[in-house]
Design a protein around this motif. Structure first.
Motif, PDB file in Angstrom:
ATOM      1  N   ASP A 228      -2.619   9.406  55.214  1.00  0.00           N
ATOM      2  CA  ASP A 228      -3.260   8.991  53.976  1.00  0.00           C
ATOM      3  C   ASP A 228      -3.702  10.202  53.180  1.00  0.00           C
ATOM      4  N   TYR A 229      -3.735  10.007  51.868  1.00  0.00           N
ATOM      5  CA  TYR A 229      -4.032  11.101  50.945  1.00  0.00           C
ATOM      6  C   TYR A 229      -5.337  10.803  50.228  1.00  0.00           C
ATOM      7  N   HIS A 230      -6.230  11.776  50.218  1.00  0.00           N
ATOM      8  CA  HIS A 230      -7.520  11.616  49.531  1.00  0.00           C
ATOM      9  C   HIS A 230      -7.701  12.773  48.574  1.00  0.00           C
ATOM     10  N   ARG A 231      -8.244  12.475  47.401  1.00  0.00           N
ATOM     11  CA  ARG A 231      -8.463  13.556  46.434  1.00  0.00           C
ATOM     12  C   ARG A 231      -9.970  13.781  46.327  1.00  0.00           C
ATOM     13  N   ALA A 232     -10.418  14.966  46.752  1.00  0.00           N
ATOM     14  CA  ALA A 232     -11.859  15.245  46.708  1.00  0.00           C
ATOM     15  C   ALA A 232     -12.261  15.700  45.306  1.00  0.00           C
ATOM     16  N   GLU A 233     -13.451  15.224  44.872  1.00  0.00           N
ATOM     17  CA  GLU A 233     -13.928  15.577  43.532  1.00  0.00           C
ATOM     18  C   GLU A 233     -14.821  16.816  43.566  1.00  0.00           C
ATOM     19  N   THR A 234     -15.534  16.972  44.678  1.00  0.00           N
ATOM     20  CA  THR A 234     -16.464  18.098  44.809  1.00  0.00           C
ATOM     21  C   THR A 234     -16.361  18.635  46.234  1.00  0.00           C
ATOM     22  N   LEU A 235     -16.977  19.803  46.451  1.00  0.00           N
ATOM     23  CA  LEU A 235     -16.996  20.369  47.806  1.00  0.00           C
ATOM     24  C   LEU A 235     -17.723  19.428  48.754  1.00  0.00           C
ATOM     25  N   GLU A 236     -18.837  18.876  48.273  1.00  0.00           N
ATOM     26  CA  GLU A 236     -19.636  17.966  49.090  1.00  0.00           C
ATOM     27  C   GLU A 236     -18.783  16.760  49.516  1.00  0.00           C
ATOM     28  N   HIS A 237     -18.027  16.221  48.558  1.00  0.00           N
ATOM     29  CA  HIS A 237     -17.142  15.083  48.805  1.00  0.00           C
ATOM     30  C   HIS A 237     -16.071  15.448  49.851  1.00  0.00           C
ATOM     31  N   ALA A 238     -15.458  16.616  49.669  1.00  0.00           N
ATOM     32  CA  ALA A 238     -14.408  17.039  50.605  1.00  0.00           C
ATOM     33  C   ALA A 238     -14.980  17.212  52.012  1.00  0.00           C
ATOM     34  N   SER A 239     -16.152  17.815  52.071  1.00  0.00           N
ATOM     35  CA  SER A 239     -16.775  18.063  53.355  1.00  0.00           C
ATOM     36  C   SER A 239     -17.138  16.744  54.046  1.00  0.00           C
ATOM     37  N   ARG A 240     -17.634  15.795  53.239  1.00  0.00           N
ATOM     38  CA  ARG A 240     -17.990  14.493  53.795  1.00  0.00           C
ATOM     39  C   ARG A 240     -16.741  13.781  54.316  1.00  0.00           C
ATOM     40  N   LEU A 241     -15.651  13.837  53.543  1.00  0.00           N
ATOM     41  CA  LEU A 241     -14.406  13.210  54.003  1.00  0.00           C
ATOM     42  C   LEU A 241     -13.948  13.833  55.327  1.00  0.00           C
ATOM     43  N   LEU A 242     -14.066  15.157  55.440  1.00  0.00           N
ATOM     44  CA  LEU A 242     -13.627  15.825  56.669  1.00  0.00           C
ATOM     45  C   LEU A 242     -14.385  15.302  57.884  1.00  0.00           C
ATOM     46  N   THR A 243     -15.692  15.065  57.723  1.00  0.00           N
ATOM     47  CA  THR A 243     -16.447  14.574  58.876  1.00  0.00           C
ATOM     48  C   THR A 243     -16.264  13.071  59.069  1.00  0.00           C
ATOM     49  N   GLU A 244     -16.226  12.317  57.948  1.00  0.00           N
ATOM     50  CA  GLU A 244     -16.163  10.854  58.093  1.00  0.00           C
ATOM     51  C   GLU A 244     -14.810  10.325  58.541  1.00  0.00           C
ATOM     52  N   LEU A 245     -13.737  10.971  58.092  1.00  0.00           N
ATOM     53  CA  LEU A 245     -12.410  10.437  58.418  1.00  0.00           C
ATOM     54  C   LEU A 245     -11.988  10.781  59.846  1.00  0.00           C
ATOM     55  N   GLY A 246     -12.768  11.619  60.494  1.00  0.00           N
ATOM     56  CA  GLY A 246     -12.522  11.881  61.908  1.00  0.00           C
ATOM     57  C   GLY A 246     -11.450  12.923  62.168  1.00  0.00           C
ATOM     58  N   ASP A 247     -11.045  13.007  63.450  1.00  0.00           N
ATOM     59  CA  ASP A 247     -10.059  14.020  63.840  1.00  0.00           C
ATOM     60  C   ASP A 247      -8.758  13.795  63.076  1.00  0.00           C
ATOM     61  N   ASP A 248      -7.917  14.785  63.101  1.00  0.00           N
ATOM     62  CA  ASP A 248      -6.626  14.714  62.428  1.00  0.00           C
ATOM     63  C   ASP A 248      -6.758  14.600  60.908  1.00  0.00           C
ATOM     64  N   THR A 249      -7.888  15.088  60.379  1.00  0.00           N
ATOM     65  CA  THR A 249      -8.071  15.151  58.926  1.00  0.00           C
ATOM     66  C   THR A 249      -8.090  16.618  58.513  1.00  0.00           C
ATOM     67  N   PHE A 250      -7.280  16.967  57.520  1.00  0.00           N
ATOM     68  CA  PHE A 250      -7.169  18.378  57.135  1.00  0.00           C
ATOM     69  C   PHE A 250      -7.265  18.566  55.634  1.00  0.00           C
ATOM     70  N   LEU A 251      -7.858  19.674  55.254  1.00  0.00           N
ATOM     71  CA  LEU A 251      -7.860  20.039  53.837  1.00  0.00           C
ATOM     72  C   LEU A 251      -6.431  20.345  53.423  1.00  0.00           C
ATOM     73  N   PHE A 252      -6.131  20.019  52.187  1.00  0.00           N
ATOM     74  CA  PHE A 252      -4.776  20.211  51.660  1.00  0.00           C
ATOM     75  C   PHE A 252      -4.880  21.022  50.377  1.00  0.00           C
ATOM     76  N   ALA A 253      -4.341  22.268  50.418  1.00  0.00           N
ATOM     77  CA  ALA A 253      -4.350  23.101  49.204  1.00  0.00           C
ATOM     78  C   ALA A 253      -2.928  23.144  48.674  1.00  0.00           C
ATOM     79  N   GLY A 254      -2.164  24.200  48.993  1.00  0.00           N
ATOM     80  CA  GLY A 254      -0.776  24.253  48.542  1.00  0.00           C
ATOM     81  C   GLY A 254       0.159  23.419  49.409  1.00  0.00           C
ATOM     82  N   GLY A 255      -0.277  23.124  50.617  1.00  0.00           N
ATOM     83  CA  GLY A 255       0.522  22.284  51.507  1.00  0.00           C
ATOM     84  C   GLY A 255       1.734  22.976  52.128  1.00  0.00           C
ATOM     85  N   THR A 256       1.895  24.286  51.899  1.00  0.00           N
ATOM     86  CA  THR A 256       3.116  24.938  52.403  1.00  0.00           C
ATOM     87  C   THR A 256       3.101  25.133  53.918  1.00  0.00           C
TER      88      THR A 256
END
Ligand code: FAD
Ligand code: FES
Ligand code: FES
Lengths: 287, 160
Positions: free
Chosen positions: A5-33
């Motif tokens: 699943d793909y999530h678009r974070a609006e703020t750092l706080e939002h991204a950080s919260r998603l990382l903890t709430e969505l559980g393991d196997d959740t990764f930040l996505f920048a360039g994706g290379t």
């Protein structure tokens, strides 16, 4: 391709919260290379990606003579490679950027992503370590700043805790009496991961080397500093004999492995050759 | 998870409904129906999938379709200036035999277009650097270089 699943974070706080709430196997996505390749080649199990590209303030590049060069987590390798300031003041970074993948890859890949993947062969890490760069890290409770040389804990592993996000990197100012080089050694010139990468950043004062940092890529579990070799060189005029014995010392300090790209012995030999050559190239600034 | 993505392809506004884990490459080929962009490796190595997004060439296999939201994508289908007119690069590739199996050609054409847009008189070294992310297994590259240099001359002549 495995589904995620793909999530678009609006703020750092939002991204950080998603990382903890969505559980393991959740990764930040920048360039994706790195991430998309790892998903396709089934090297990493990914359930969620959190795209950070809509977060404001992470795309800035600034330079001033006291603080140095600072760039945000979304700044691509390609953008920095094309920056006149980088060409003029940081030839070592420029060499690393221009050697990473292809133009297409560099237009997507971020430097912060390159360090966060923490590959021992990542090209941007050795010159950034040799330059004494710092990493800015956000968490929901505080911000911290970590020297890049203390950021890595193993291959693919960093000091980042769950929910922490790197917001940018600061590279100290490039002094007029500094010399810098990065040499990447591979089997071919383009589209090649490093077999060995050697970065040297040094300062000369009245013909004497007052400081030097040597960083070795792809010859250990993380990028290594050749600190004993550095100690042999500090305070000398970097004459050929001293450089030769320091290069030999760097060969002793590295801990390469054998893999598809090269044997451990070959890598060690190349550390010797490239350390000498990189010091020579760094000194060409003063010629 | 599916998402509606609004973007422009070759100057025309488009909308597509895509799985969020789909690559831009798969979406262009399967949802939009533009099969000119090729899939060689699907991991960024070959350059066959090169498209230009907001002016910068990227590997469409290494970009998610959802990331195209609000952006402008140019594919090889948009290269020709008119229905019965070819881009000078396309014309030169045909004349010089710079395409054999043709699988690398769309990606190389997009890269060459970007190269000539930025640098109308490239040296061999400039071309080599510009195409280092594009692999061709047929031509040995010589004819590709000839075609790009010839297109550069024609485009220069047309401007003056
Ligand atoms: C064809 C090809 C050739 C390549 N050649 C080279 C090469 O020659 N040399 C080289 O060094 N590399 C090479 N690479 C890898 C290089 O492209 C990546 O390392 C890139 O720099 C990673 O950045 P990204 O933005 O794409 O990261 P992503 O793939 O988006 O992320 C990489 C990792 O970093 C994490 N991450 C991203 N941003 C942050 C952040 N702000 N905070 C915390 N964690 C974060 C992600 O969760 C992920 O784990 C190549 C890749 C490809 C596909
Ligand atoms: S298919 Fe995208 S680079 Fe090969
Ligand atoms: S023409 Fe066949 S790969 Fe280039």
């Amino acid at each position: 391709m495995r589904r995620f699943d793909y999530h678009r974070a609006e703020t750092l706080e939002h991204a950080s919260r998603l990382l903890t709430e969505l559980g393991d196997d959740t990764f930040l996505f920048a360039g994706g290379t790195d991430l998309l390749v790892e998903i396709r080649e089934r090297l990493r199990r990914v359930r969620n990606v959190v795209d950070i590209k809509a977060i404001p303030g992470l795309s800035d590049i600034t330079y001033d003579e006291t603080r140095g060069l600072t760039f945000g987590a979304l700044v691509t390798v390609g953008r920095l490679e094309r920056l006149p300031l980088v060409r003029q003041r940081y030839p070592n970074l420029r060499a690393a950027f221009a050697s990473l993948g292809s133009i297409q890859v560099r237009n997507r890949a971020t430097v912060v992503g390159n360090i966060c993947r923490a590959s021992p062969s990542a090209d941007t890490i050795p010159p950034l370590i040799a330059d004494g760069a710092f990493v800015h890290i956000y968490s929901r409770t505080d911000m911290r700043v970590v020297p890049l040389s203390e950021f890595f804990t193993g291959p693919g592993r960093t000091v980042l805790a769950k929910g922490e996000i790197v917001t940018g990197i600061t590279v100290p100012p490039a002094a007029d009496n500094s010399g810098k080089a990065y040499l990447k050694h591979g089997r071919r010139k383009a589209m090649e991961l490093s077999t060995v990468g050697v970065a040297v950043s040094l300062l000369m004062e009245e013909g004497v080397c007052s400081d030097i940092r040597i960083a070795l890529g792809a010859v250990g579990a993380t990028v290594l500093r050749a600190s004993q070799a550095e100690a042999m060189l500090r305070g000398t005029a970097l004459d050929a004999a001293t450089v030769k014995s320091a290069a030999d010392k760097a060969m002793e300090e590295c801990t390469p492995i054998s893999n598809v790209r090269a044997s451990a012995d070959y890598r060690r030999d190349m550390v010797g050759v490239l350390t000498g050559r990189a010091i020579k190239q760094a000194l060409e600034t003063f010629a | 998870m599916k998402k509606i993505v609004e973007f422009t392809v070759n100057g025309e506004p488009r909308e597509m409904t895509v799985d969020t884990c789909r690559s831009l490459l798969d979406a262009l080929r399967e949802e939009v129906g533009l099969t000119g962009t090729k899939k060689g490796c699907d991991v960024g190595d070959c350059g066959a999938c090169t498209v230009i997004v907001d002016g910068e060439p990227v590997n469409a296999c290494l970009m998610l379709a959802v990331e195209a939201e609000g952006r402008s994508v140019q594919t090889v289908e948009g290269l020709q200036p008119g229905v019965d007119r070819l881009h000078p690069l396309q014309d030169a590739f045909m004349r010089h035999g710079a395409s054999q199996c043709g699988f690398c050609t769309p990606g190389i054409l997009m890269m060459a277009k970007k190269l000539l847009d930025d640098n109308p008189n490239p040296t061999d070294e400039d071309i080599r650097f510009g195409l280092s992310g594009n692999i061709c297994r047929c031509t040995g590259y010589t004819k590709i270089f000839d075609a790009i240099k010839s297109a550069a001359r024609e485009m220069e002549a047309a401007r003056s």
